[in-house]
Scaffold this motif. Structure first.
Motif, short mmCIF file in Angstrom:
data_model
loop_
_atom_site.label_atom_id
_atom_site.label_comp_id
_atom_site.label_asym_id
_atom_site.label_seq_id
_atom_site.Cartn_x
_atom_site.Cartn_y
_atom_site.Cartn_z
N ILE A 83 -17.38 -48.15 44.64
CA ILE A 83 -18.70 -47.53 44.79
C ILE A 83 -19.66 -48.12 43.77
O ILE A 83 -20.82 -48.42 44.08
N LEU A 84 -19.19 -48.31 42.54
CA LEU A 84 -20.03 -48.89 41.49
C LEU A 84 -20.45 -50.31 41.85
O LEU A 84 -21.61 -50.67 41.70
N ILE A 85 -19.53 -51.10 42.37
CA ILE A 85 -19.84 -52.48 42.76
C ILE A 85 -20.84 -52.48 43.90
O ILE A 85 -21.83 -53.21 43.87
N LYS A 86 -20.62 -51.65 44.92
CA LYS A 86 -21.55 -51.59 46.05
C LYS A 86 -22.93 -51.14 45.59
O LYS A 86 -23.95 -51.67 46.04
N SER A 87 -22.98 -50.20 44.68
CA SER A 87 -24.27 -49.73 44.16
C SER A 87 -24.98 -50.82 43.40
O SER A 87 -26.18 -51.02 43.55
N LEU A 88 -24.23 -51.55 42.58
CA LEU A 88 -24.83 -52.63 41.79
C LEU A 88 -25.33 -53.75 42.70
O LEU A 88 -26.44 -54.24 42.51
N VAL A 89 -24.54 -54.12 43.69
CA VAL A 89 -24.95 -55.18 44.62
C VAL A 89 -26.19 -54.73 45.39
O VAL A 89 -27.13 -55.51 45.57
N SER A 90 -26.24 -53.47 45.80
CA SER A 90 -27.42 -52.95 46.50
C SER A 90 -28.65 -52.99 45.60
O SER A 90 -29.74 -53.35 46.03
N LEU A 91 -28.46 -52.62 44.34
CA LEU A 91 -29.57 -52.64 43.38
C LEU A 91 -30.09 -54.05 43.18
O LEU A 91 -31.30 -54.28 43.18
N THR A 143 -16.30 -54.35 36.93
CA THR A 143 -15.46 -54.64 38.08
C THR A 143 -14.05 -54.99 37.61
O THR A 143 -13.87 -55.46 36.49
N ASN A 144 -13.08 -54.78 38.48
CA ASN A 144 -11.71 -55.18 38.18
C ASN A 144 -11.49 -56.65 38.47
O ASN A 144 -10.49 -57.23 38.06
N ASN A 145 -12.42 -57.26 39.18
CA ASN A 145 -12.34 -58.69 39.49
C ASN A 145 -13.08 -59.48 38.43
O ASN A 145 -13.75 -58.91 37.57
N ASP A 146 -13.00 -60.80 38.50
CA ASP A 146 -13.70 -61.64 37.53
C ASP A 146 -15.20 -61.63 37.74
O ASP A 146 -15.96 -61.67 36.78
N VAL A 183 -26.25 -65.36 47.16
CA VAL A 183 -27.36 -65.84 46.34
C VAL A 183 -26.97 -65.98 44.86
O VAL A 183 -27.74 -66.49 44.07
N GLY A 184 -25.78 -65.54 44.51
CA GLY A 184 -25.33 -65.68 43.14
C GLY A 184 -24.10 -64.84 42.88
O GLY A 184 -23.50 -64.29 43.79
N SER A 185 -23.75 -64.75 41.61
CA SER A 185 -22.61 -63.92 41.23
C SER A 185 -22.86 -63.39 39.82
O SER A 185 -23.63 -63.96 39.05
N LEU A 186 -22.20 -62.29 39.52
CA LEU A 186 -22.32 -61.67 38.20
C LEU A 186 -20.92 -61.49 37.64
O LEU A 186 -20.02 -61.00 38.32
N LYS A 187 -20.73 -61.92 36.40
CA LYS A 187 -19.42 -61.78 35.75
C LYS A 187 -19.23 -60.35 35.24
O LYS A 187 -20.19 -59.65 34.95
N ASN A 188 -17.98 -59.96 35.13
CA ASN A 188 -17.65 -58.64 34.58
C ASN A 188 -18.25 -58.52 33.18
O ASN A 188 -18.23 -59.47 32.40
N ASN A 189 -18.81 -57.37 32.89
CA ASN A 189 -19.45 -57.06 31.60
C ASN A 189 -20.77 -57.79 31.37
O ASN A 189 -21.32 -57.72 30.27
N ALA A 190 -21.30 -58.49 32.38
CA ALA A 190 -22.60 -59.14 32.24
C ALA A 190 -23.69 -58.07 32.17
O ALA A 190 -23.62 -57.05 32.84
N SER A 191 -24.69 -58.30 31.35
CA SER A 191 -25.81 -57.35 31.29
C SER A 191 -26.84 -57.73 32.33
O SER A 191 -27.04 -58.92 32.63
#
Length: 71
Positions: A5-13, A41-44, A59-67
């Motif tokens: 849910i957190l990942i989906k929310s972040l991607v939507s944002l 995320t539990n993934n990289d 369009v891109g990717s975000l690493k775990n713990n990225a601000s």
């Protein structure tokens, strides 16, 4: 809150932010406020798509713990 849910929310944002940037900038008379959030995320990485589904262009990717700045 589950990580899915957190990942989906972040991607939507992120999608909303990208869409807002494509349609123009903020009114110069209005001050933009932002907060800082972090990817969790539990993934990289989290893949950012141009729309709300796997069939949309990446369009891109975000690493775990990225601000990230949230407007």
């Amino acid at each position: 809150m589950s990580s899915k849910i957190l990942i989906k929310s972040l991607v939507s944002l992120v999608f909303v932010i990208i869409a807002a940037l494509q349609f123009g900038t903020l009114n110069s008379n209005v001050a933009a406020t932002s907060k800082v959030g972090w990817v969790s995320t539990n993934n990289d990485t989290v893949t950012v798509k141009s729309g709300p589904g796997a069939s949309y262009k990446t369009v891109g990717s975000l690493k775990n713990n990225a601000s990230v700045s949230v407007y």
